[in-house]
Write a protein that holds these residues in place. Structure first.
Motif, PDB file in Angstrom:
ATOM      1  N   ALA A 175      94.932  47.724 -49.670  1.00 51.01           N
ATOM      2  CA  ALA A 175      95.660  47.300 -50.866  1.00 51.01           C
ATOM      3  C   ALA A 175      94.892  46.235 -51.636  1.00 51.01           C
ATOM      4  CB  ALA A 175      97.042  46.776 -50.474  1.00 51.01           C
ATOM      5  N   ARG A 176      93.607  46.204 -51.473  1.00 52.12           N
ATOM      6  CA  ARG A 176      92.788  45.207 -52.173  1.00 52.12           C
ATOM      7  C   ARG A 176      92.529  45.618 -53.618  1.00 52.12           C
ATOM      8  NH1 ARG A 176      87.806  45.093 -48.154  1.00 52.12           N
ATOM      9  NH2 ARG A 176      88.248  47.328 -48.315  1.00 52.12           N
ATOM     10  N   ARG A 177      92.143  44.631 -54.408  1.00 51.22           N
ATOM     11  CA  ARG A 177      91.742  44.843 -55.803  1.00 51.22           C
ATOM     12  C   ARG A 177      92.814  45.545 -56.636  1.00 51.22           C
ATOM     13  NH1 ARG A 177      87.241  45.317 -52.709  1.00 51.22           N
ATOM     14  NH2 ARG A 177      87.512  47.544 -52.349  1.00 51.22           N
ATOM     15  N   GLY A 178      94.081  45.308 -56.271  1.00 54.03           N
ATOM     16  CA  GLY A 178      95.168  45.769 -57.099  1.00 54.03           C
ATOM     17  C   GLY A 178      95.479  47.248 -57.034  1.00 54.03           C
ATOM     18  N   LYS A 179      94.853  47.991 -56.135  1.00 58.85           N
ATOM     19  CA  LYS A 179      95.132  49.415 -56.003  1.00 58.85           C
ATOM     20  C   LYS A 179      95.322  49.759 -54.534  1.00 58.85           C
ATOM     21  CE  LYS A 179      93.619  53.962 -57.526  1.00 58.85           C
ATOM     22  NZ  LYS A 179      92.645  54.743 -58.308  1.00 58.85           N
ATOM     23  N   VAL A 180      96.346  50.558 -54.245  1.00 52.73           N
ATOM     24  CA  VAL A 180      96.655  50.894 -52.860  1.00 52.73           C
ATOM     25  C   VAL A 180      96.070  52.265 -52.534  1.00 52.73           C
ATOM     26  CG1 VAL A 180      98.469  51.206 -51.153  1.00 52.73           C
ATOM     27  CG2 VAL A 180      98.792  49.577 -53.034  1.00 52.73           C
ATOM     28  N   ARG A 181      95.231  52.301 -51.483  1.00 53.62           N
ATOM     29  CA  ARG A 181      94.631  53.555 -51.033  1.00 53.62           C
ATOM     30  C   ARG A 181      94.651  53.613 -49.512  1.00 53.62           C
ATOM     31  NH1 ARG A 181      89.228  53.512 -54.759  1.00 53.62           N
ATOM     32  NH2 ARG A 181      89.261  51.353 -54.085  1.00 53.62           N
ATOM     33  N   ILE A 182      94.245  54.742 -48.980  1.00 56.31           N
ATOM     34  CA  ILE A 182      94.213  54.936 -47.529  1.00 56.31           C
ATOM     35  C   ILE A 182      92.764  55.068 -47.089  1.00 56.31           C
ATOM     36  CG2 ILE A 182      94.913  56.423 -45.609  1.00 56.31           C
ATOM     37  CD1 ILE A 182      97.318  57.247 -47.337  1.00 56.31           C
ATOM     38  N   ARG A 183      92.370  54.268 -46.109  1.00 54.75           N
ATOM     39  CA  ARG A 183      90.986  54.262 -45.634  1.00 54.75           C
ATOM     40  C   ARG A 183      90.921  54.896 -44.241  1.00 54.75           C
ATOM     41  NH1 ARG A 183      86.449  51.585 -47.126  1.00 54.75           N
ATOM     42  NH2 ARG A 183      87.642  50.360 -48.635  1.00 54.75           N
ATOM     43  N   LEU A 202      85.863  56.819 -45.451  1.00 55.53           N
ATOM     44  CA  LEU A 202      86.490  57.646 -46.477  1.00 55.53           C
ATOM     45  C   LEU A 202      87.640  56.884 -47.111  1.00 55.53           C
ATOM     46  CD1 LEU A 202      86.745  61.028 -44.504  1.00 55.53           C
ATOM     47  CD2 LEU A 202      84.891  60.279 -46.023  1.00 55.53           C
ATOM     48  N   LEU A 203      87.712  56.904 -48.443  1.00 52.09           N
ATOM     49  CA  LEU A 203      88.765  56.230 -49.170  1.00 52.09           C
ATOM     50  C   LEU A 203      89.565  57.262 -49.949  1.00 52.09           C
ATOM     51  CD1 LEU A 203      89.613  53.276 -49.371  1.00 52.09           C
ATOM     52  CD2 LEU A 203      88.306  53.102 -51.488  1.00 52.09           C
ATOM     53  N   LEU A 204      90.875  57.388 -49.639  1.00 51.26           N
ATOM     54  CA  LEU A 204      91.724  58.415 -50.230  1.00 51.26           C
ATOM     55  C   LEU A 204      92.784  57.798 -51.126  1.00 51.26           C
ATOM     56  CD1 LEU A 204      90.520  59.748 -47.571  1.00 51.26           C
ATOM     57  CD2 LEU A 204      92.607  61.117 -47.510  1.00 51.26           C
ATOM     58  N   GLU A 205      93.174  58.549 -52.157  1.00 50.47           N
ATOM     59  CA  GLU A 205      94.332  58.176 -52.952  1.00 50.47           C
ATOM     60  C   GLU A 205      95.594  58.510 -52.150  1.00 50.47           C
ATOM     61  OE1 GLU A 205      93.939  56.573 -55.763  1.00 50.47           O
ATOM     62  OE2 GLU A 205      91.761  56.800 -55.701  1.00 50.47           O
ATOM     63  N   LEU A 206      96.712  57.901 -52.531  1.00 44.58           N
ATOM     64  CA  LEU A 206      97.931  58.067 -51.753  1.00 44.58           C
ATOM     65  C   LEU A 206      98.397  59.522 -51.670  1.00 44.58           C
ATOM     66  CD1 LEU A 206     100.067  54.965 -52.824  1.00 44.58           C
ATOM     67  CD2 LEU A 206      98.862  55.330 -50.675  1.00 44.58           C
ATOM     68  N   ASP A 207      98.134  60.300 -52.700  1.00 45.07           N
ATOM     69  CA  ASP A 207      98.618  61.682 -52.707  1.00 45.07           C
ATOM     70  C   ASP A 207      97.577  62.680 -52.213  1.00 45.07           C
ATOM     71  OD1 ASP A 207     101.189  61.076 -53.669  1.00 45.07           O
ATOM     72  OD2 ASP A 207     100.410  60.904 -55.706  1.00 45.07           O
ATOM     73  N   ASP A 208      96.431  62.209 -51.734  1.00 46.68           N
ATOM     74  CA  ASP A 208      95.394  63.111 -51.234  1.00 46.68           C
ATOM     75  C   ASP A 208      95.799  63.735 -49.903  1.00 46.68           C
ATOM     76  OD1 ASP A 208      93.758  62.714 -53.390  1.00 46.68           O
ATOM     77  OD2 ASP A 208      92.477  61.220 -52.412  1.00 46.68           O
ATOM     78  N   ASP A 209      95.231  64.894 -49.623  1.00 46.59           N
ATOM     79  CA  ASP A 209      95.451  65.616 -48.367  1.00 46.59           C
ATOM     80  C   ASP A 209      94.800  64.842 -47.224  1.00 46.59           C
ATOM     81  OD1 ASP A 209      95.716  67.410 -46.308  1.00 46.59           O
ATOM     82  OD2 ASP A 209      94.779  69.099 -47.356  1.00 46.59           O
ATOM     83  N   GLU A 210      95.576  64.572 -46.155  1.00 49.36           N
ATOM     84  CA  GLU A 210      95.043  63.840 -45.000  1.00 49.36           C
ATOM     85  C   GLU A 210      94.878  64.731 -43.779  1.00 49.36           C
ATOM     86  OE1 GLU A 210      96.483  59.783 -44.207  1.00 49.36           O
ATOM     87  OE2 GLU A 210      97.822  60.061 -45.937  1.00 49.36           O
ATOM     88  N   SER A 211      94.899  66.032 -43.958  1.00 51.21           N
ATOM     89  CA  SER A 211      94.693  66.921 -42.817  1.00 51.21           C
ATOM     90  C   SER A 211      93.269  66.767 -42.293  1.00 51.21           C
ATOM     91  CB  SER A 211      94.937  68.373 -43.225  1.00 51.21           C
ATOM     92  OG  SER A 211      93.935  68.813 -44.121  1.00 51.21           O
ATOM     93  N   ILE A 212      93.054  67.129 -41.043  1.00 52.57           N
ATOM     94  CA  ILE A 212      91.721  66.992 -40.447  1.00 52.57           C
ATOM     95  C   ILE A 212      90.715  67.875 -41.166  1.00 52.57           C
ATOM     96  CG2 ILE A 212      92.030  68.777 -38.677  1.00 52.57           C
ATOM     97  CD1 ILE A 212      90.303  65.339 -38.224  1.00 52.57           C
ATOM     98  N   GLU A 213      91.186  69.019 -41.678  1.00 45.15           N
ATOM     99  CA  GLU A 213      90.286  69.914 -42.421  1.00 45.15           C
ATOM    100  C   GLU A 213      89.825  69.241 -43.718  1.00 45.15           C
ATOM    101  OE1 GLU A 213      92.839  72.116 -39.693  1.00 45.15           O
ATOM    102  OE2 GLU A 213      93.313  70.772 -41.361  1.00 45.15           O
ATOM    103  N   ALA A 214      90.772  68.610 -44.429  1.00 47.75           N
ATOM    104  CA  ALA A 214      90.413  67.935 -45.676  1.00 47.75           C
ATOM    105  C   ALA A 214      89.501  66.742 -45.413  1.00 47.75           C
ATOM    106  CB  ALA A 214      91.682  67.483 -46.401  1.00 47.75           C
ATOM    107  N   LEU A 215      89.776  66.008 -44.339  1.00 53.67           N
ATOM    108  CA  LEU A 215      88.920  64.871 -43.997  1.00 53.67           C
ATOM    109  C   LEU A 215      87.513  65.343 -43.645  1.00 53.67           C
ATOM    110  CD1 LEU A 215      91.368  62.723 -41.829  1.00 53.67           C
ATOM    111  CD2 LEU A 215      90.683  62.310 -44.200  1.00 53.67           C
ATOM    112  N   THR A 216      87.410  66.481 -42.951  1.00 50.76           N
ATOM    113  CA  THR A 216      86.092  67.036 -42.592  1.00 50.76           C
ATOM    114  C   THR A 216      85.307  67.394 -43.845  1.00 50.76           C
ATOM    115  OG1 THR A 216      86.989  67.910 -40.520  1.00 50.76           O
ATOM    116  CG2 THR A 216      84.907  68.851 -41.294  1.00 50.76           C
ATOM    117  N   ARG A 217      85.972  68.011 -44.825  1.00 52.52           N
ATOM    118  CA  ARG A 217      85.286  68.376 -46.070  1.00 52.52           C
ATOM    119  C   ARG A 217      84.801  67.126 -46.806  1.00 52.52           C
ATOM    120  NH1 ARG A 217      89.618  72.153 -46.286  1.00 52.52           N
ATOM    121  NH2 ARG A 217      90.777  70.810 -47.752  1.00 52.52           N
ATOM    122  N   ARG A 218      85.626  66.095 -46.853  1.00 46.38           N
ATOM    123  CA  ARG A 218      85.240  64.850 -47.522  1.00 46.38           C
ATOM    124  C   ARG A 218      84.049  64.192 -46.817  1.00 46.38           C
ATOM    125  NH1 ARG A 218      88.390  62.027 -51.048  1.00 46.38           N
ATOM    126  NH2 ARG A 218      90.337  63.014 -51.712  1.00 46.38           N
ATOM    127  N   ALA A 219      84.121  64.166 -45.481  1.00 46.03           N
ATOM    128  CA  ALA A 219      83.030  63.556 -44.717  1.00 46.03           C
ATOM    129  C   ALA A 219      81.724  64.318 -44.929  1.00 46.03           C
ATOM    130  CB  ALA A 219      83.394  63.520 -43.241  1.00 46.03           C
TER     131      ALA A 219
END
Length: 528
Positions: free
Chosen positions: A48-56, A8-25
């Motif tokens: 932080a690859r390709r010039g954009k910072v995200r959370i994996r 899963l690849l999230l933007e910095l301001d995305d919800d990281e709760s387990i519920e949100a991660l479950t929905r994404r998965a």
């Protein structure tokens, strides 16, 4: 439902709760969250690859079969045999831990002090320039890692179970996020309590610990080790002796050589610490996202081949401090550390050149098995003289170093004893090997890879010389015993078989299992 992992690849301001991660998965699988069921997080990292910072995130459906957390439970040590473990660092501690899982008794002998009194000696080292040869950043309960950062990432996954080591540390009070962080780190402010808790768990099942206990000789009968002799003359007998003394216990190599242990010279790395303001590294790595509240202090990893030798960053400490790691009077060594929050205004890293025995064996005075040790000592003494004594460190601005010059002044630093402008080239070349030349060439490449790395306030601090042991104490590949001294088990960083907290801990576990196997073989032979 397959237990395959889901990326899963999230933007910095995305919800990281387990519920949100479950929905994404679930969406990624094309099924409902109910059908997917509970998930577990395997890893969280910053991308932080390709010039954009995200959370994996790497997640998977939670298994119905939950293995016992922390591995097998400890047993009361009443086996009747005794293993003598020399060294209370991660290799020694985890060797004792694994033996206790089997109910095998051990005694851990540590030349340094427990974590709390050791802290006072470190204050004297940092603020007073007083080096206690038996209590410092390298020696004492928990070893070099206790007060120098607590990084837990390793590339030694083939040598053992990394997860086992991490779970044991969490069980001892380490933060649970180290179970999922891609680059787990405890911090020098939290590690002392974790180490103390680990020791207390072992003491509760009968493992003995003796601090301020220096081993000066190996006792043997014929070619079999039977125990050790202490500085006060006391002899402690044992059915096996584990040497887990870390990479800076130089007197141990002399002691083992006198006992007849087979050893050989081993490659290691040597160089300097480089320090930047942390915001500089954040801007380089995160770009416009620098300063986002979800982003930790940025780090980097650099490597470059220079004329057949690797030049690389080592023990990078974002939001960290440079500290004196000397173990001998008249020699200066620096290392890096950081607290759990990594909130220092500085970033530092070792920048070192990989060396092989062939680099120094023909230099006068550096031949033989301990030639690498003498090379370290020569350069550490030159650094001490270059700093003017009192653990003041010699330093040069990176820009001046690149032009083969010296600095008239140096920038502010995290290094408490202070810096003094000095001839870093001359210090590094004092061992007769072109270390400075290789560093300079590599820095030119690193500056092109990381724009802004060659900054006005980037400073090189000397010297980083204790990256790993320059000696390997040989052992049989199967039994892990010394080929020349039966029942002697070389172990961990000091013996040349590890390079950090986790790999040292895994080697301690591996040695304990080898001892258990030998014990069982002996018992079966006796029974027959």
């Amino acid at each position: 439902m397959s237990d395959a992992t889901i990326d899963l690849l999230l933007e910095l301001d995305d919800d990281e709760s387990i519920e949100a991660l479950t929905r994404r998965a679930a969406r990624k699988r094309g099924i409902s969250a109910v059908r997917l069921g509970p998930i577990e997080v395997l890893k969280r990292s910053i991308d932080a690859r390709r010039g954009k910072v995200r959370i994996r995130y790497l997640v998977r459906q939670k298994s119905r079969e939950v293995p016992e957390f922390g591995g097998a439970a400890l047993k009361r040590c009443s086996d009747g045999r005794l293993v003598v473990i020399v060294g209370g660092g991660p290799a020694g501690l985890f060797c004792a831990y694994q033996l206790a899982r089997e109910g095998i008794a051990s005694v851990v002998l540590e030349r340094g002090k427990k974590v709390q009194p050791r802290r006072r000696d470190l204050k004297g080292l940092t603020k007073g320039g007083v080096v206690d040869a038996d209590s410092n950043y390298c020696f004492g309960e928990g070893g070099a890692g206790t007060y120098s950062d607590g990084k837990l990432y390793t590339r030694a996954h083939k040598r053992g179970d990394v997860r086992d080591v991490i779970e044991v540390l969490v069980k001892a009070g380490a933060p649970e996020n180290i179970l999922t962080d891609a680059r787990p780190h405890i911090g020098s402010n939290k590690l002392p309590k974790v180490v103390t808790s680990l020791r207390e768990q072992l003491e509760d099942v009968g493992v003995q610990f003796r601090f301020g206990t220096k081993v000066v000789a190996v006792e043997k009968t014929g070619d079999r080790v039977t125990g050790v002799r202490l500085a006060d003359g006391e002899v402690i007998g044992g059915d096996a002796v584990v040497m887990a003394t870390g990479h800076s216990a130089r007197d141990v190599y002399t002691m083992l050589g006198e006992a007849g242990a087979a050893m050989e010279s081993k490659g290691f790395a040597l160089g300097v610490r480089i320090e930047h303001p942390q915001p500089t590294i954040n801007r380089i790595q995160y770009g416009k996202a620098a300063g986002h509240p979800k982003l930790p202090a940025a780090s980097y990893r650099l490597v470059q081949d220079v004329r057949g030798r690797g030049v690389f960053s080592f023990c990078m400490c974002p939001g960290g401090w440079i500290v004196p790691a000397s173990t001998e009077a008249g020699g200066l060594v620096v290392n890096g550390m950081s607290l759990s929050k990594r909130d220092s205004p500085y970033a530092n890293s070792g920048m070192v050149v990989g060396l092989e025995p062939s680099d120094w064996q023909d230099v006068p005075g550096l031949g033989g098995v301990l030639g690498g040790v003498e090379l370290q000592r020569r350069i550490e003494r030159a650094a001490w003289q270059g700093g003017g004594g009192g653990l003041v460190a010699p330093a040069v601005r990176l820009r001046d170093f690149l032009s083969s010059g010296q600095s008239s002044d140096v920038p502010p630093t995290s290094y408490v004893p202070g810096l003094k402008p000095a001839d870093i080239d001359g210090i590094l070349e004092s061992g007769g090997i072109p270390i400075a030349e290789r560093l300079r060439e590599a820095f030119g490449v690193f500056g092109s890879k990381l724009r802004g790395f060659v900054a006005d306030d980037a400073v090189l601090v000397g010297v980083e010389s204790r990256t790993s042991a320059p000696v390997r104490v040989l052992r049989d590949r199967e039994s892990l015993q010394s080929p020349s001294l039966r029942a002697l088990y070389p172990c961990g960083e000091g013996a040349g078989y590890a390079g950090g907290i986790v790999s040292a801990a895994m080697d301690g576990i591996r040695v304990a299992r080898a001892i258990t196997t030998a014990y069982k073989a002996d018992s079966n032979a006796d029974a027959s």
